[in-house]
Design a protein around this motif. Structure first.
Motif, mmCIF file in Angstrom:
data_model
loop_
_atom_site.group_PDB
_atom_site.id
_atom_site.type_symbol
_atom_site.label_atom_id
_atom_site.label_comp_id
_atom_site.label_asym_id
_atom_site.label_seq_id
_atom_site.Cartn_x
_atom_site.Cartn_y
_atom_site.Cartn_z
ATOM 1 N N GLY A 1 12.030 -4.532 -7.727
ATOM 2 C CA GLY A 1 12.101 -3.327 -6.903
ATOM 3 C C GLY A 1 10.962 -3.220 -5.904
ATOM 4 O O GLY A 1 10.957 -2.322 -5.075
ATOM 5 N N TYR A 2 10.004 -4.129 -6.007
ATOM 6 C CA TYR A 2 8.868 -4.124 -5.078
ATOM 7 C C TYR A 2 9.102 -5.126 -3.957
ATOM 8 O O TYR A 2 9.489 -6.265 -4.211
ATOM 9 C CB TYR A 2 7.572 -4.509 -5.792
ATOM 10 C CG TYR A 2 7.044 -3.447 -6.719
ATOM 11 C CD1 TYR A 2 6.113 -2.514 -6.275
ATOM 12 C CD2 TYR A 2 7.463 -3.377 -8.041
ATOM 13 C CE1 TYR A 2 5.620 -1.540 -7.135
ATOM 14 C CE2 TYR A 2 6.983 -2.413 -8.904
ATOM 15 C CZ TYR A 2 6.055 -1.499 -8.441
ATOM 16 O OH TYR A 2 5.578 -0.538 -9.291
ATOM 17 N N ILE B 1 -4.344 -8.366 -4.584
ATOM 18 C CA ILE B 1 -3.078 -7.680 -4.319
ATOM 19 C C ILE B 1 -3.365 -6.213 -4.014
ATOM 20 O O ILE B 1 -4.247 -5.607 -4.625
ATOM 21 C CB ILE B 1 -2.088 -7.822 -5.497
ATOM 22 C CG1 ILE B 1 -0.700 -7.290 -5.113
ATOM 23 C CG2 ILE B 1 -2.621 -7.197 -6.764
ATOM 24 C CD1 ILE B 1 0.407 -7.698 -6.077
ATOM 25 N N ALA B 2 -2.641 -5.678 -3.049
ATOM 26 C CA ALA B 2 -2.697 -4.255 -2.706
ATOM 27 C C ALA B 2 -1.274 -3.723 -2.805
ATOM 28 O O ALA B 2 -0.343 -4.342 -2.296
ATOM 29 C CB ALA B 2 -3.240 -4.071 -1.298
ATOM 30 N N ILE B 3 -1.128 -2.582 -3.469
ATOM 31 C CA ILE B 3 0.209 -2.045 -3.738
ATOM 32 C C ILE B 3 0.290 -0.591 -3.309
ATOM 33 O O ILE B 3 -0.594 0.209 -3.617
ATOM 34 C CB ILE B 3 0.540 -2.157 -5.244
ATOM 35 C CG1 ILE B 3 0.403 -3.607 -5.706
ATOM 36 C CG2 ILE B 3 1.936 -1.626 -5.542
ATOM 37 C CD1 ILE B 3 -0.125 -3.750 -7.091
ATOM 38 N N ASP B 4 1.363 -0.251 -2.611
ATOM 39 C CA ASP B 4 1.678 1.127 -2.259
ATOM 40 C C ASP B 4 2.804 1.554 -3.194
ATOM 41 O O ASP B 4 3.963 1.178 -2.999
ATOM 42 C CB ASP B 4 2.121 1.210 -0.793
ATOM 43 C CG ASP B 4 2.515 2.605 -0.358
ATOM 44 O OD1 ASP B 4 2.737 3.490 -1.221
ATOM 45 O OD2 ASP B 4 2.615 2.813 0.862
ATOM 46 N N GLN B 5 2.450 2.309 -4.226
ATOM 47 C CA GLN B 5 3.437 2.696 -5.236
ATOM 48 C C GLN B 5 4.527 3.601 -4.680
ATOM 49 O O GLN B 5 5.681 3.491 -5.086
ATOM 50 C CB GLN B 5 2.754 3.385 -6.425
ATOM 51 C CG GLN B 5 2.048 2.442 -7.353
ATOM 52 C CD GLN B 5 2.999 1.466 -8.016
ATOM 53 O OE1 GLN B 5 4.165 1.729 -8.256
ATOM 54 N NE2 GLN B 5 2.472 0.298 -8.342
ATOM 55 N N MET B 6 4.181 4.479 -3.780
ATOM 56 C CA MET B 6 5.188 5.388 -3.231
ATOM 57 C C MET B 6 6.257 4.625 -2.460
ATOM 58 O O MET B 6 7.438 4.928 -2.561
ATOM 59 C CB MET B 6 4.524 6.432 -2.327
ATOM 60 C CG MET B 6 3.550 7.337 -3.057
ATOM 61 S SD MET B 6 4.323 8.358 -4.330
ATOM 62 C CE MET B 6 5.132 9.556 -3.327
ATOM 63 N N ALA B 7 5.852 3.621 -1.709
ATOM 64 C CA ALA B 7 6.792 2.833 -0.912
ATOM 65 C C ALA B 7 7.346 1.638 -1.672
ATOM 66 O O ALA B 7 8.285 0.983 -1.200
ATOM 67 C CB ALA B 7 6.101 2.344 0.366
ATOM 68 N N LYS B 8 6.770 1.323 -2.845
ATOM 69 C CA LYS B 8 7.153 0.152 -3.633
ATOM 70 C C LYS B 8 7.004 -1.125 -2.790
ATOM 71 O O LYS B 8 7.879 -1.987 -2.764
ATOM 72 C CB LYS B 8 8.590 0.267 -4.165
ATOM 73 C CG LYS B 8 8.779 1.365 -5.179
ATOM 74 C CD LYS B 8 8.234 0.944 -6.500
ATOM 75 C CE LYS B 8 8.672 1.941 -7.563
ATOM 76 N NZ LYS B 8 7.981 1.754 -8.797
ATOM 77 N N LYS B 9 5.861 -1.205 -2.087
ATOM 78 C CA LYS B 9 5.559 -2.364 -1.261
ATOM 79 C C LYS B 9 4.162 -2.862 -1.618
ATOM 80 O O LYS B 9 3.314 -2.086 -2.053
ATOM 81 C CB LYS B 9 5.591 -2.012 0.227
ATOM 82 C CG LYS B 9 6.970 -1.673 0.732
ATOM 83 C CD LYS B 9 6.935 -1.386 2.213
ATOM 84 C CE LYS B 9 8.349 -1.077 2.708
ATOM 85 N NZ LYS B 9 8.388 -0.906 4.146
ATOM 86 N N GLY B 10 3.969 -4.148 -1.398
ATOM 87 C CA GLY B 10 2.654 -4.696 -1.675
ATOM 88 C C GLY B 10 2.384 -5.940 -0.859
ATOM 89 O O GLY B 10 3.292 -6.548 -0.292
ATOM 90 N N THR B 11 1.111 -6.288 -0.826
ATOM 91 C CA THR B 11 0.682 -7.507 -0.154
ATOM 92 C C THR B 11 -0.206 -8.278 -1.114
ATOM 93 O O THR B 11 -1.194 -7.736 -1.620
ATOM 94 C CB THR B 11 -0.112 -7.182 1.128
ATOM 95 O OG1 THR B 11 0.724 -6.419 2.000
ATOM 96 C CG2 THR B 11 -0.561 -8.464 1.825
#
Length: 128
Positions: free
Chosen positions: A26-27, A43-53
């Protein structure tokens, strides 16, 4: 020592493989090959957007020798950060409700159970 495109490809493939194994599809994850200070990867994660780098460093420094096995372990390590990231994020939210923590706790246990079940299955196949 500089890391190569081949090293990055192995890192990326391994990370995405673990993302799938851990049930974290889902990410939306972007993989980059760029310098990271004081780390082999991060790793950097934006939980609200379910996106990461997730970044694999272009430099490999320190006492640990660069190898395919180490690259795979580094990718798994970063994916484990993704695995626990929602629980970590919830723990830092100011107005988190107890059911949210319990729900994520249960989701993490279910994922770990599936992972360990697969690991045990692999061990049984080796015995045969």
């Amino acid at each position: 020592m500089k890391t190569t495109e081949k090293d990055f490809k192995l890192f990326k493939e391994t990370f995405l493989e673990y993302q799938k194994k851990f049930g974290l599809i889902g990410y939306e994850i972007h993989c980059l090959h760029e310098y990271t200070k004081d780390a082999y990867a991060d790793i950097a994660i934006d939980q609200m957007a379910k996106k990461g780098t997730v970044r694999f460093s272009t430099k490999w420094t320190g006492d640990i020798k660069l190898s395919d096995e180490r690259i795979k372990r580094t990718a798994m390590h970063e994916c484990l950060h993704l695995l626990i990231s929602r629980l970590s994020w919830l723990a830092t939210c100011r107005y988190v409700a107890e059911p949210e923590i319990k729900e994520e706790d249960e989701a993490l246990v279910i994922r770990l159970t599936a992972i360990l079940k697969e690991y045990e299955k692999m061990g049984e196949e080796r015995k045969e």
